[in-house]
Design a protein around this motif. Sequence first.
Motif, PDB file in Angstrom:
ATOM      1  N   ARG A 205      27.547  -8.509 -20.413  1.00  0.00           N
ATOM      2  CA  ARG A 205      27.332  -8.988 -19.036  1.00  0.00           C
ATOM      3  C   ARG A 205      26.642  -7.928 -18.177  1.00  0.00           C
ATOM      4  N   LEU A 206      27.057  -6.679 -18.313  1.00  0.00           N
ATOM      5  CA  LEU A 206      26.435  -5.607 -17.533  1.00  0.00           C
ATOM      6  C   LEU A 206      24.967  -5.420 -17.917  1.00  0.00           C
ATOM      7  N   LEU A 207      24.691  -5.481 -19.222  1.00  0.00           N
ATOM      8  CA  LEU A 207      23.298  -5.331 -19.664  1.00  0.00           C
ATOM      9  C   LEU A 207      22.425  -6.469 -19.147  1.00  0.00           C
TER      10      LEU A 207
ATOM     11  N   LEU B 289      19.177  -6.058 -16.643  1.00  0.00           N
ATOM     12  CA  LEU B 289      17.860  -6.566 -17.041  1.00  0.00           C
ATOM     13  C   LEU B 289      17.291  -7.514 -15.989  1.00  0.00           C
ATOM     14  N   LEU B 290      18.120  -8.421 -15.509  1.00  0.00           N
ATOM     15  CA  LEU B 290      17.649  -9.382 -14.516  1.00  0.00           C
ATOM     16  C   LEU B 290      17.323  -8.702 -13.192  1.00  0.00           C
ATOM     17  N   GLN B 291      18.080  -7.686 -12.826  1.00  0.00           N
ATOM     18  CA  GLN B 291      17.771  -6.929 -11.607  1.00  0.00           C
ATOM     19  C   GLN B 291      16.403  -6.276 -11.711  1.00  0.00           C
TER      20      GLN B 291
ATOM     21  N   ILE C 194      16.958 -14.294 -21.894  1.00  0.00           N
ATOM     22  CA  ILE C 194      17.885 -13.168 -22.070  1.00  0.00           C
ATOM     23  C   ILE C 194      19.283 -13.685 -22.408  1.00  0.00           C
ATOM     24  N   GLY C 195      19.723 -14.719 -21.697  1.00  0.00           N
ATOM     25  CA  GLY C 195      21.042 -15.277 -21.962  1.00  0.00           C
ATOM     26  C   GLY C 195      21.179 -15.799 -23.381  1.00  0.00           C
ATOM     27  N   ALA C 196      20.137 -16.483 -23.870  1.00  0.00           N
ATOM     28  CA  ALA C 196      20.178 -17.037 -25.222  1.00  0.00           C
ATOM     29  C   ALA C 196      20.227 -15.927 -26.269  1.00  0.00           C
TER      30      ALA C 196
END
Length: 435
Positions: free
Chosen positions: A90-92, A96-98, A117-119
Motif C-alpha cells: 500500500r505504501l509503495l 508511485l501515484l503521488q 499499478i493496482g493490478a
Amino acid sequence: MTRPLQSEQHRAELATGFYQDMMAHQQAQAFLDAEVVHQRLHASLQVWLTELFALHSAQDVPAIVAHQRHVGEVHARIQLPMHLVARGARLLKGRLLQRIAADGAAPALVEASMAHIGALFDLALELMAESYVRDTQRVARSEEAFRLHALSQNLQVERERQRFLLANWGQELLFALHRGGQPLVLPALRSSEFGLWFMHKGSNVFDGAPEVDLVHQGMQRLDEALLPQLAATTIDDPRRATLLMQLQGELDNLQYLVQMLFERHVELESGRDALTRLLNRRFLAPILAREIHLAQQRHIPFALLMLDIDHFKHVNDQHGHDAGDLVLQQTAALLLNDVRSSDFVFRYGGEEFLVVLVDVTPEQARQQADKLRQRIAATPFALANGVHLSLTASIGVAPYSGHPDYQYLINQADEALYRAKRGGRNRVCLATGAA
C-alpha cells in the motif's frame, strides 16, 4: 505509466521513502535492521520494482512469477506477518501515484496508471501469498513434528536431570551466599543449565501447557526480585532468613511445575536420524526460527557450528561403510557429550553435523568450536575389527548477525566451513564479517 521508475534516482528515492515509512512502524522494526536495509534490501527493492514494471516478453513471465513466489517463501521463513507485506504494498502504491500526479500527468493517464499499478501489485501479492501460506503451514507442521520428536526422548531421564540441575542451582546460590564478598555476586537462574534448557528447549517442547508461563514467571521473580534483595544483605542481616524461606518456596514451586510438565506428556518416537539418533534437518527451520525470534525480541545471541569430518571418504574407501557408520555414531555421541543440554545437535547430511549454540557470544562460540575440534583430534575412533582411527574435523562458525532469514546464517556457516577445509582442514573459521 512507468515514468516514475525510468531513472535509477527515481527507484532509489522510492526505496528510501518506503523503508523510512516501514522503519517508523513499531512491529516492522523487528524485521528491518538498518544495516541490512542499507546493504541488501534497499537495492533488492529497486530490482524488484524494475522487474515488475518493465516491459517483458512472454518467455520472461515464468521467471517473474517464480521470483514473486520466492519472495513469499522468504517472508514465510522470517515469519513476517502478512499484514506488514500488505502495508508495504500500500505504501509503495501510494508513493508511485503521488509521483505520477506530481509529474502533471493528464487525469486519464493518472486513472489508467492507478489501474495498472493496482493490478500489478495485486498479482504480485497473490503469488507471494500463495507461497507464504504454503510455507507457513509447512513450518507449522515441522514445529509440531519437532515437539513430538523432543517428547520421544527418555522423558524420565530428562525430568530427573532437570530437577537435579534446578536443585544444583539452589546449592550454588547458598554456597555463594556463604562465601560472601563485596559486591556479592549471585548466579542467575536464567543463565544456569536449567534456565538455558527451559528457555531454548523446554518451553518449546511443552508449548501450550499452562505451567510454561508459570515457570517463566517464577524464574523472573527469582532473578529480578529475590536475588537482588539477597545480594544486598549480609550474613547477620535478619532479612536474609526470610528471603531464604521465600527462595525455597519458589524453588519448591518450580520443581512441582517441572514435574507436572513432564507428567503431561507421553513418550513418542519420531523424527530422529536413523544412524546417529540426532535431530535431522526436518527440525532445523522451526528451531532456528525460534532462536532468531529470541535474538530479536530478547537480544539473546546464538551461533551455528557447521562441522565436517576431514577425509571421511578415505574411511569408507579403506575400511568400508560399516566403519564409516561407526565413526559417525561416535562423533554424534562426542558432540552430545560436549555441548550443553540447551544446545541442539543435528546430522546435517553425510559426514556433516550442525550445532546450534544458544546464548553465546561470537568468541564463546569460536572457543566451543575449537574445543570440539581438539576433542575429535584427541579421540581414537574404534572400529569393529579392533582398529582405532585418528581423525580430525573442520568447523565453520556463524554467529547470529541480525539477518532475519535462517538460511542466510546456514550459508554463512557453510562458507566458513569451506574456508576451513580450503585452509588445510583441522581448523576453525569464523564467518566473514563475524565479530
